[in-house]
Design a protein around this motif. Sequence first.
Motif, PDB file in Angstrom:
ATOM      1  N   THR A 197       0.846  -1.194   0.000  1.00  0.00           N
ATOM      2  CA  THR A 197       0.000   0.000   0.000  1.00  0.00           C
ATOM      3  C   THR A 197       0.875   1.234   0.000  1.00  0.00           C
ATOM      4  O   THR A 197       1.743   1.391   0.871  1.00  0.00           O
ATOM      5  N   VAL A 199       1.669   4.862   0.900  1.00  0.00           N
ATOM      6  CA  VAL A 199       1.226   5.706   2.009  1.00  0.00           C
ATOM      7  C   VAL A 199       1.930   7.057   1.946  1.00  0.00           C
ATOM      8  O   VAL A 199       3.043   7.179   1.432  1.00  0.00           O
ATOM      9  N   ASP A 206       8.534   0.734   6.540  1.00  0.00           N
ATOM     10  CA  ASP A 206       8.020   0.930   5.186  1.00  0.00           C
ATOM     11  C   ASP A 206       9.177   0.981   4.183  1.00  0.00           C
ATOM     12  O   ASP A 206      10.258   1.504   4.472  1.00  0.00           O
ATOM     13  N   ARG A 246       3.899   0.358   2.291  1.00  0.00           N
ATOM     14  CA  ARG A 246       3.768  -0.536   3.449  1.00  0.00           C
ATOM     15  C   ARG A 246       3.609  -1.947   2.906  1.00  0.00           C
ATOM     16  O   ARG A 246       2.614  -2.270   2.259  1.00  0.00           O
TER      17      ARG A 246
END
Length: 248
Positions: A197, A199, A206, A246
């Motif tokens: 994902t 972000v 991350d 992520r």
Amino acid sequence: MVIAVVALCTTCIALAPAATAADASGVVSSERSFPKAAAARKNLLKESTSTDVEQDSNWGGIESLDVPKTKSQAEKDAEAKAQQEAAAAAAAAAAAAQAGSSSASRSGNRSSLGASTTTGTGASSFDLGSVEAPTSSNGSAVVSYAAQFQGVPYVYGGTTPSGFDCSGFTQYVYAAFGISLPRVDNQQRVWAQSNGTKVSNPQPGDLMWRSGHVGIYVGNNMMIHAPRPGKSVSIVPVYASFEYYRII
């Protein structure tokens, strides 16, 4: 007698200066000439409008116009703050790694990782026996695990603790958590776009990507990465714009 007087008067009039005569009003005028007034002197105070200079004249060299670069107090304060944050992040990572070791057996971790790794010449470059295996699968564990490789030298194409390049380092770290990243940075970004994902508010662990480089976000605007030739794996302030993904 009369004739003699008239002749004398005529002679006197003839000998009178021609330079003086009277007009009907009785005003005397003169035809005497005077010399020309002297020519005007050159004004020495007037600035010259042109100057002839020899082409090979030496004027003492060319003056440098380079202005020394200085830093403002705000910039100095920002650098000092970044250094303090880097030190704090490194200390936090070390503390997290130490905390993880208390919940897992050092001997068991060493047996799973192996005793050491060697370079192509057979010389040991990094002791894997000092590296603790992950004890959990979260972002903080990723940071703690990655921080143990600080000091490993940058090696172009490197994918092991013998030497890492940027994508080799992230691939190796995330592999310890069961995540199989592709080999190069752009492929890792494509993988993260499909399997993770993106972000805007990054959290520790991350994946960080920018064109030509990847790293791992540590927190507090810090990152850990394998920088470039001549450097080693280290925790530093985030120095440019990155995309964050992520994936764990």
